[in-house]
Design a protein around this motif. Sequence first.
Motif, PDB file in Angstrom:
ATOM      1  N   THR A 127     -25.431   3.651 -40.932  1.00 55.78           N
ATOM      2  CA  THR A 127     -24.153   3.550 -40.234  1.00 55.78           C
ATOM      3  C   THR A 127     -23.112   4.388 -40.951  1.00 55.78           C
ATOM      4  O   THR A 127     -22.912   4.253 -42.155  1.00 55.78           O
ATOM      5  N   PHE A 128     -22.465   5.265 -40.195  1.00 48.74           N
ATOM      6  CA  PHE A 128     -21.373   6.085 -40.709  1.00 48.74           C
ATOM      7  C   PHE A 128     -20.050   5.460 -40.263  1.00 48.74           C
ATOM      8  O   PHE A 128     -19.839   5.224 -39.070  1.00 48.74           O
ATOM      9  N   HIS A 129     -19.172   5.201 -41.232  1.00 48.57           N
ATOM     10  CA  HIS A 129     -17.826   4.719 -40.953  1.00 48.57           C
ATOM     11  C   HIS A 129     -16.851   5.848 -41.236  1.00 48.57           C
ATOM     12  O   HIS A 129     -16.804   6.378 -42.359  1.00 48.57           O
ATOM     13  N   LEU A 130     -16.089   6.233 -40.230  1.00 51.97           N
ATOM     14  CA  LEU A 130     -15.133   7.327 -40.363  1.00 51.97           C
ATOM     15  C   LEU A 130     -13.715   6.767 -40.483  1.00 51.97           C
ATOM     16  O   LEU A 130     -13.379   5.747 -39.870  1.00 51.97           O
ATOM     17  N   GLY A 176     -13.835   3.157 -31.145  1.00 51.26           N
ATOM     18  CA  GLY A 176     -12.993   4.300 -30.835  1.00 51.26           C
ATOM     19  C   GLY A 176     -13.422   5.591 -31.496  1.00 51.26           C
ATOM     20  O   GLY A 176     -12.604   6.474 -31.751  1.00 51.26           O
ATOM     21  N   GLY A 177     -14.723   5.721 -31.770  1.00 47.77           N
ATOM     22  CA  GLY A 177     -15.242   6.942 -32.384  1.00 47.77           C
ATOM     23  C   GLY A 177     -15.277   6.904 -33.892  1.00 47.77           C
ATOM     24  O   GLY A 177     -15.571   7.923 -34.530  1.00 47.77           O
ATOM     25  N   ASN A 221     -14.322  14.400 -33.052  1.00 50.25           N
ATOM     26  CA  ASN A 221     -14.914  14.792 -31.775  1.00 50.25           C
ATOM     27  C   ASN A 221     -16.150  15.676 -31.931  1.00 50.25           C
ATOM     28  O   ASN A 221     -16.881  15.882 -30.967  1.00 50.25           O
ATOM     29  N   GLU A 222     -16.376  16.204 -33.139  1.00 47.50           N
ATOM     30  CA  GLU A 222     -17.493  17.134 -33.348  1.00 47.50           C
ATOM     31  C   GLU A 222     -18.473  16.601 -34.408  1.00 47.50           C
ATOM     32  O   GLU A 222     -19.220  17.369 -35.000  1.00 47.50           O
ATOM     33  N   PHE A 223     -18.483  15.293 -34.602  1.00 46.52           N
ATOM     34  CA  PHE A 223     -19.284  14.722 -35.692  1.00 46.52           C
ATOM     35  C   PHE A 223     -20.774  14.982 -35.503  1.00 46.52           C
ATOM     36  O   PHE A 223     -21.483  15.325 -36.462  1.00 46.52           O
ATOM     37  N   SER A 240      -9.700  15.155 -33.820  1.00 45.53           N
ATOM     38  CA  SER A 240      -9.847  13.701 -33.938  1.00 45.53           C
ATOM     39  C   SER A 240      -9.283  12.872 -32.790  1.00 45.53           C
ATOM     40  O   SER A 240      -9.641  11.700 -32.661  1.00 45.53           O
ATOM     41  N   ASP A 241      -8.428  13.436 -31.953  1.00 47.87           N
ATOM     42  CA  ASP A 241      -7.790  12.639 -30.905  1.00 47.87           C
ATOM     43  C   ASP A 241      -8.736  12.486 -29.723  1.00 47.87           C
ATOM     44  O   ASP A 241      -8.879  13.380 -28.890  1.00 47.87           O
TER      45      ASP A 241
END
Length: 563
Positions: free
Chosen positions: A176-179, A100-101, A184-186, A502-503
Motif C-alpha cells: 500500500t502506497f500512502h501519498l 481521493g487519490g 495524477n501520474e502515479f 495533483s489536483d
Amino acid sequence: MRRRPDFRKCCVAGLALVLCGVSGAGMAQDASGSHRGGTLKLVASGSAGTLDPQINYSAQYIDLFANVYDGLTGFRKVRGKGGNDVVADLAEALPVPRDGGRTWVFTLRQGVRFSNGREVTVADVVASMRRLFRVGSPTAGAFYSAIAGADLCMKEAARCTLERGVVADTERRTVTFHLMQPDNEFLQKLAFIHASILPAETPDHDVGNVPATGTGPYRVVSYDPNGGMKLERNPWFRLWSEDAQPDGYADHIDYSFGLPDESAVTAVENGQYDWMYDQLPLDRLGELGSRFTAQTHVSPHPVAYFAPLNVNIPPFSEEKARQAVNYAMGRRAMVIFYGGTALARPLCDMIPSAIEGHTDACPYSRDADADHPAARWEAPDLERARQLVRESGTAGQKVTVVVANGSVDLAMGNYMRNTLEEIGYKASVRPLSPGVMFPYIQNSSNHVQISLKSWAADYPSPSNFLDALLGCENFHPGSDSSINMPGFCDRTIQAIMDRAKSDVSLSPEQTLALWRQADELVMRRSPIAPVIEMNVVSLTSRRLGNFFYTNVYGLLFSKVWVQ
C-alpha cells in the motif's frame, strides 16, 4: 496538435535525403516462435555509465533495462498510441485509487522470480522504493516525492524508511502506497525504469559495473564499459503478461562499445551489427535513403533538443542574457544539421508537438516577443539578441558550450558557438563522449554555462519536459544526478506545475491549461532554449526482423528477431 509528416510517402529532406516508408522488412508479428534464437548484435560509440537501473538516466540503457527489469506497473509494449497505456506488470492488476487519490493498494503476482531463482516478495517492493531515495535516484524528487515520508528521505537519505508511505502485508501479498497529496501520474511514474523492483538485499549504493538482479526475459552476464556488454536469457523467466513484459526472441544480446558513428554505419550496412545506438551522421543520410531504404526506419517519438542555461553563474545568471540565446537560436539551421525538414522541426517551447499541450506560438522569433508571439518560429532575431546581451552587462564574457562528440551534436555545438560569438560573447566548444557528457552537465560543481542535450519523454506528459527538467525538487547541487541542469527554481511556476500534477478535481482540459501556463512562464524566464523536435532515424541490418519502436522506448530488443 501539429500533424506529423507522412512518411508513407517518399519525403525529401536536407542534402537530398530520401527516406521511403516508416519501416524496413520484417514488420509482421511472429506468433509461431519460429524466429526464436540467435544473437542480436548492437553497437554504440561508448557505454552509458552505471548499470544501476535506479540511477542510470540515459536513453541508451533505459531502453535496454526495459528487457531486464520490471516494476509494479509497465507501459504496454505495443506500437502506436497503445504504447502509452499503463498496464499491470509485477502487480496482478491496476488498483483503483482510494482516499481521493492518496492511497494505492497493489497485489503482487505469485510465482515471478528474479534471475537468481528467488521469488519476488512484497519486502522487495518496499526495499526497492526506499532504495530510490537512498541511492539518490535522479527522479526520486520529481516522480516519488508525494509518497509519505519522502520529504525526510530527500533531506537525509541514510535515514530513509518510508515506513508510513510504503506498507507491505506479507500474508495478503499487498503493498500500500500512502501519498501526501494525490498524483495524477502515479501509475506512469511507477512504470518508469527507476521504479524497478530489485531484490531487497541489493546494496544501497550505486552498483556501478555490477548488474543488479532483475525479473525480465534477459539478464546482464558481463559488462566492460570500455568494451561491451553481454546479455543472455533469464532462465527463471516465465511469461506472465505479453503486454507488460513479452518474452524475447534472441537467445543472446551482444552490445559492443567504442566504434565511432561513421564506422558503425558501415558495419551495420555490412551486417557486422544489427543496430546502432548513435545518431546517424548527416553525411551518410543520403546514402541510406538511396541504397539502404529497407534498412532505414523513421519513427515518431516525443524527443527534443534543448540548450540548458545555468541560471546560477555568469553570464546566464542574467535573465536578459538567457533571453538573448533564445532570440539568437538558429532553429532552421539546427533542423538541417539533424537531416532536414522530413526529420526535424523548429521548437520554440518546452512541450513537443507529440505531447498534448504543445503550441506553435513563439515569443522568440523575429519581430515577436512574449506579449506578441509569432504564430510559429520564423527566423532568429540577432539584433534583438545583441541588444539584450549589451543590456545584461555580459558582453565580452567567455562562454563554453558542452556537447556530445557525435558528428551531429558537434556540428550543432559549433553553430551555437558561432552564434554566441555573433551576439557578443567569446565562445568555445567542449565535446565529451555521450556517456560522460550527461552526468557532467548535470553536476553544478563543473560550472557548465550552456550545453546541448536531446531529451525523450519518460512517459507522454508535459511534466516530463517542464517539471522533470525545471522542477525545484530536481536541482541537487554537486550531484551527477541533477536533471534540473539550469539549476532553476521559480516557486510561482512550481505551484502551477504541482497543481497540474495533483489536483484530481480538474478536467483533462484544465490540467493541460495549467501546463501551458507553466510553459509560457518558463519561456519568459528562459532557463532553457528549445531548439528542435525530431523523429528518430534508425539503421538496422538486413537480418534484423520485426523492427519494433514504441512511443516510450526506442528499439524494444525483446521484440526483434535475427534471421
